[in-house]
Design a protein around this motif. Structure first.
Motif, PDB file in Angstrom:
ATOM      1  N   GLY A  24       0.863  -1.184   0.000  1.00 49.06           N
ATOM      2  CA  GLY A  24       0.000   0.000   0.000  1.00 49.06           C
ATOM      3  C   GLY A  24       0.899   1.232   0.000  1.00 49.06           C
ATOM      4  O   GLY A  24       2.118   1.117  -0.190  1.00 49.06           O
ATOM      5  N   ASP A 161       0.914  -4.367   6.205  1.00 46.36           N
ATOM      6  CA  ASP A 161      -0.245  -5.009   5.583  1.00 46.36           C
ATOM      7  C   ASP A 161      -1.579  -4.497   6.122  1.00 46.36           C
ATOM      8  O   ASP A 161      -2.572  -5.225   6.135  1.00 46.36           O
ATOM      9  N   LEU A 212     -12.667  18.131   0.370  1.00 45.99           N
ATOM     10  CA  LEU A 212     -11.257  18.347   0.007  1.00 45.99           C
ATOM     11  C   LEU A 212     -11.125  18.621  -1.486  1.00 45.99           C
ATOM     12  O   LEU A 212     -11.595  17.817  -2.310  1.00 45.99           O
ATOM     13  N   GLN A 296      -5.044  12.936   9.224  1.00 43.48           N
ATOM     14  CA  GLN A 296      -3.740  12.612   9.820  1.00 43.48           C
ATOM     15  C   GLN A 296      -3.205  11.237   9.407  1.00 43.48           C
ATOM     16  O   GLN A 296      -2.002  11.007   9.403  1.00 43.48           O
TER      17      GLN A 296
HETATM   18  C1  FAD Z   1     -12.448   6.701   4.867  1.00 40.52           C
HETATM   19  C2  FAD Z   1     -11.008   7.011   5.072  1.00 40.52           C
HETATM   20  C3  FAD Z   1     -10.506   8.254   4.696  1.00 40.52           C
HETATM   21  C4  FAD Z   1      -9.159   8.551   4.858  1.00 40.52           C
HETATM   22  N1  FAD Z   1      -8.682   9.802   4.529  1.00 40.52           N
HETATM   23  C5  FAD Z   1      -7.367  10.091   4.725  1.00 40.52           C
HETATM   24  C6  FAD Z   1      -6.824  11.389   4.423  1.00 40.52           C
HETATM   25  O1  FAD Z   1      -7.510  12.306   3.986  1.00 40.52           O
HETATM   26  N2  FAD Z   1      -5.496  11.620   4.666  1.00 40.52           N
HETATM   27  C7  FAD Z   1      -4.699  10.642   5.156  1.00 40.52           C
HETATM   28  O2  FAD Z   1      -3.499  10.897   5.374  1.00 40.52           O
HETATM   29  N3  FAD Z   1      -5.173   9.405   5.442  1.00 40.52           N
HETATM   30  C8  FAD Z   1      -6.476   9.113   5.252  1.00 40.52           C
HETATM   31  N4  FAD Z   1      -6.964   7.879   5.567  1.00 40.52           N
HETATM   32  C9  FAD Z   1      -6.054   6.868   6.087  1.00 40.52           C
HETATM   33  C10 FAD Z   1      -5.288   6.203   4.955  1.00 40.52           C
HETATM   34  O3  FAD Z   1      -6.159   5.611   4.015  1.00 40.52           O
HETATM   35  C11 FAD Z   1      -4.404   5.142   5.570  1.00 40.52           C
HETATM   36  O4  FAD Z   1      -3.610   5.784   6.553  1.00 40.52           O
HETATM   37  C12 FAD Z   1      -3.468   4.479   4.561  1.00 40.52           C
HETATM   38  O5  FAD Z   1      -4.200   3.793   3.564  1.00 40.52           O
HETATM   39  C13 FAD Z   1      -2.565   3.474   5.296  1.00 40.52           C
HETATM   40  O6  FAD Z   1      -1.670   2.921   4.384  1.00 40.52           O
HETATM   41  P1  FAD Z   1      -0.999   1.507   4.661  1.00 40.52           P
HETATM   42  O7  FAD Z   1      -0.118   1.277   3.477  1.00 40.52           O
HETATM   43  O8  FAD Z   1      -0.402   1.475   6.014  1.00 40.52           O
HETATM   44  O9  FAD Z   1      -2.193   0.439   4.681  1.00 40.52           O
HETATM   45  P2  FAD Z   1      -3.157   0.021   3.497  1.00 40.52           P
HETATM   46  O10 FAD Z   1      -3.408   1.172   2.580  1.00 40.52           O
HETATM   47  O11 FAD Z   1      -4.327  -0.639   4.128  1.00 40.52           O
HETATM   48  O12 FAD Z   1      -2.307  -1.071   2.661  1.00 40.52           O
HETATM   49  C14 FAD Z   1      -2.086  -2.368   3.149  1.00 40.52           C
HETATM   50  C15 FAD Z   1      -1.618  -3.281   2.014  1.00 40.52           C
HETATM   51  O13 FAD Z   1      -1.285  -4.559   2.567  1.00 40.52           O
HETATM   52  C16 FAD Z   1      -1.785  -5.563   1.698  1.00 40.52           C
HETATM   53  N5  FAD Z   1      -1.940  -6.831   2.439  1.00 40.52           N
HETATM   54  C17 FAD Z   1      -2.998  -7.278   3.145  1.00 40.52           C
HETATM   55  N6  FAD Z   1      -2.734  -8.508   3.655  1.00 40.52           N
HETATM   56  C18 FAD Z   1      -1.460  -8.825   3.303  1.00 40.52           C
HETATM   57  C19 FAD Z   1      -0.603  -9.933   3.551  1.00 40.52           C
HETATM   58  N7  FAD Z   1      -1.008 -11.002   4.278  1.00 40.52           N
HETATM   59  N8  FAD Z   1       0.666  -9.916   3.045  1.00 40.52           N
HETATM   60  C20 FAD Z   1       1.096  -8.848   2.312  1.00 40.52           C
HETATM   61  N9  FAD Z   1       0.314  -7.762   2.063  1.00 40.52           N
HETATM   62  C21 FAD Z   1      -0.946  -7.761   2.542  1.00 40.52           C
HETATM   63  C22 FAD Z   1      -3.079  -4.990   1.165  1.00 40.52           C
HETATM   64  O14 FAD Z   1      -3.432  -5.615  -0.059  1.00 40.52           O
HETATM   65  C23 FAD Z   1      -2.704  -3.512   0.967  1.00 40.52           C
HETATM   66  O15 FAD Z   1      -2.173  -3.275  -0.314  1.00 40.52           O
HETATM   67  C24 FAD Z   1      -8.313   7.574   5.421  1.00 40.52           C
HETATM   68  C25 FAD Z   1      -8.823   6.316   5.793  1.00 40.52           C
HETATM   69  C26 FAD Z   1     -10.162   6.032   5.637  1.00 40.52           C
HETATM   70  C27 FAD Z   1     -10.713   4.680   6.042  1.00 40.52           C
END
Ligand code: FAD
Length: 396
Positions: A24, A161, A212, A296
Motif C-alpha cells: 500500500g 499489511d 477536500l 492525519q
Molecule cells: C475513509 C477514510 C478516509 C481517509 N482519509 C485520509 C486522508 O484524507 N489523509 C490521510 O493521510 N489518510 C487518510 N486515511 C487513512 C489512509 O487511508 C491510511 O492511513 C493508509 O491507507 C494506510 O496505508 P498503509 O499502506 O499502512 O495500509 P493500506 O493502505 O491498508 O495497505 C495495506 C496493504 O497490505 C496488503 N496486504 C494485506 N494482507 C497482506 C498480507 N497477508 N501480506 C502482504 N500484504 C498484505 C493490502 O493488499 C494492501 O495493499 C483515510 C482512511 C479512511 C478509512
C-alpha cells in the motif's frame, strides 16, 4: 543527487536484506526509501500491480509528508497531481462558529511552500511508486502473491499489511482498540460555490465532514456519521445522495454530480501493544489507526517511514546494529502515535456532540481560535509537522 542517493554511497559491503509485507502507500514508499539506501528489498502484496492503484481515495498531505516525498525525489513528479489548499475552513455547524487556518498560520519554513496542505489521489501516487520500484535493481516485486511472516534469511521483516494485519496476528501482537460508533463514507463529487483553494472541515453532531479540493470543481467528501447511515447513504441513487449531501453542506456549496461509487467504512482508534517483535517491525496502519478527522492517517504512517530512514542510515554507518533497530524504532514512534491518537479522539468526542457541557467548552475554543493567531499556529504546527515538534518547541 538527493540526500538518500548520497547516503547509498556510504553502504556497507553487505547490503541489508529486508522483506516488506504489504505494498500500500506505506509499504511501497518504505520499499523505495530502503532501496535508495542500498538495501535489497522483497515486496509482497496479494494485490497485483494493476489492482494496487485502484482504490478510490484521496489523501490530505501535510508538510511532514511533503518533506519526505521531496527527500525521495517524488515531490516534483507528483506536482501535477497535487492540489494545494491555502485555506482550511473549520465550521462548527451546531454553534454557527467559523475559523480559518491560512498560510500565515504556518511556520516560516513551511510558508515558503505556499500551501497549508495538498490533496493527492491514490492512483497517481501508487502508479509513480510502482513505476519507481520496477526500475530499482535491488527491489524484487512479488505482487499478486502472499508470503509467510518469517525472516527467511532477511535481516528485517516489515509488516505494512494494513489495519487488519495478518502479520501482526501471526506475530501474536495485541492491540488497544476502540471502535467508533461512527463510520465514514468517501465519495468524489463535482461541487459549485467553494472558495478558491479552500478545504473544509465541518463539525456536525453526527460526525465531521471534510470537503477536500482535487482540482477544478472536483472534491473528495469524507463524511462521518453512524455506520448504518453511512452504509445507507452509500447505497442511495446518485440524485438522492446529492440531495442529502446538499442538505448538510454550508450555504453556497452545491454538489452537482457524483463521480464514483460512495464507499462506507467502520472507524477505529487502535495502537499495537508493541511495534516490533524480534526482527519484525509493524509500520503504517498495521501498527496504528486513527479517525480520519484532520487527514492525519497516512501522514502518520509516513512519519514511521521517516523514522526508519534515519535508523537505517545509522545502521549503514555501523552506528546502530541491525538487531537493535526494531526496538529503537518502536521507542521513537510511541509518543507521536499516542499524541495524534489522543488529539484526533478528543476532537471527535468534543465536536460530534450536542451535549451541553461539550458545547460550553467548544464555544470559547472556537472564539479564541478565530481571534488568536498563536493558537492557530500551535494547532496547525501539531497537525502538519506532528505534535512532538510542538512539545520540542515549547520545551526549548
Ligand atoms: C475513509 C477514510 C478516509 C481517509 N482519509 C485520509 C486522508 O484524507 N489523509 C490521510 O493521510 N489518510 C487518510 N486515511 C487513512 C489512509 O487511508 C491510511 O492511513 C493508509 O491507507 C494506510 O496505508 P498503509 O499502506 O499502512 O495500509 P493500506 O493502505 O491498508 O495497505 C495495506 C496493504 O497490505 C496488503 N496486504 C494485506 N494482507 C497482506 C498480507 N497477508 N501480506 C502482504 N500484504 C498484505 C493490502 O493488499 C494492501 O495493499 C483515510 C482512511 C479512511 C478509512
Amino acid at each position: 543527487m538527493t540526500r538518500l542517493h548520497g547516503a547509498a554511497l556510504e553502504l556497507k559491503s553487505v547490503a541489508m536484506r529486508v522483506k516488506i509485507l504489504g505494498a500500500g502507500p506505506t509499504g511501497s514508499l518504505l520499499a523505495l526509501a530502503l532501496a535508495q539506501l542500498g538495501a535489497s528489498v522483497r515486496l509482497y502484496d496479494p494485490l497485483t500491480v494493476e489492482e494496487l492503484p485502484k482504490r478510490s481515495r484521496a489523501y490530505a498531505l501535510t508538510h511532514s509528508s511533503r518533506r519526505l516525498l521531496q527527500s525521495l525525489d517524488l515531490w516534483d513528479p507528483l506536482n501535477s497531481h497535487l492540489t494545494p489548499f491555502t485555506k482550511l475552513q473549520l465550521d462548527d455547524q451546531e454553534l454557527n462558529r467559523h475559523t480559518c487556518f491560512e498560510i500565515d498560520d504556518l511556520s516560516i519554513q513551511n510558508q515558503a511552500h505556499g500551501a497549508v496542505g495538498w490533496i493527492l489521489d491514490h492512483r497517481p501516487l501508487m502508479e509513480l511508486l510502482l513505476e519507481r520500484l520496477k526500475n530499482q535493481p535491488t527491489v524484487s516485486l512479488d505482487l499478486g502473491e502472499l508470503d509467510k511472516q518469517g525472516l527467511d534469511g532477511h535481516d528485517l521483516v516489515f509488516a505494512a499489511d494494513g489495519p487488519a494485519s495478518p502479520t501482526r496476528e501471526a506475530w501474536g501482537i495485541k492491540t488497544w482498540s476502540h471502535r467508533y460508533q461512527q463510520g465514514c463514507l468517501t465519495a468524489k463529487v463535482l461541487l459549485r460555490g467553494a472558495g478558491p483553494l479552500t478545504a473544509y472541515e465541518l463539525f456536525r453532531a453526527e460526525g465531521p465532514l471534510a470537503v477536500l479540493p482535487m482540482g477544478g470543481d472536483v472534491f473528495q467528501v469524507v463524511w462521518s456519521g453512524p455506520l448504518r447511515c453511512c452504509q445507507e447513504r452509500a447505497g442511495l441513487h446518485p440524485s438522492h445522495f446529492l440531495d442529502q449531501l446538499a442538505a448538510v453542506l454550508p450555504e453556497g456549496l452545491q454538489p452537482d454530480v457524483l463521480l464514483d461509487h460512495p464507499a462506507a467504512f467502520p472507524l477505529q482508534l487502535s495502537l499495537a501493544h508493541q511495534l516490533q517483535r524480534g526482527r519484525g517491525v509493524l509500520v503504517g496502519e498495521s501498527g496504528h489507526r486513527c479517525h480520519p478527522i484532520g487527514g492525519q492517517g497516512l501522514n502518520l504512517c509516513w512519519r514511521d517511514v521517516s523514522t526508519l530512514i534515519k535508523l537505517v542510515r545509522l545502521s549503514n554507518k555501523d552506528t546502530l546494529p541491525v538487531a537493535k533497530l526494531p526496538r529503537l524504532y518502536a521507542r521513537s514512534r510511541f509518543l507521536d502515535l499516542v499524541c495524534v491518537g489522543l488529539m484526533t479522539d478528543l476532537t471527535v468526542r468534543m465536536f460530534s456532540s450536542r451535549n451541553l457541557l461539550m458545547l460550553m467548552l467548544r464555544m470559547p475554543l472556537m472564539v479564541l481560535l478565530a481571534r488568536l493567531p498563536w493558537m492557530r499556529q500551535v494547532l496547525l504546527k501539531a497537525m502538519t509537522d506532528g505534535p512532538i515538534t510542538v512539545v520540542r518547541l515549547l520545551s526549548s
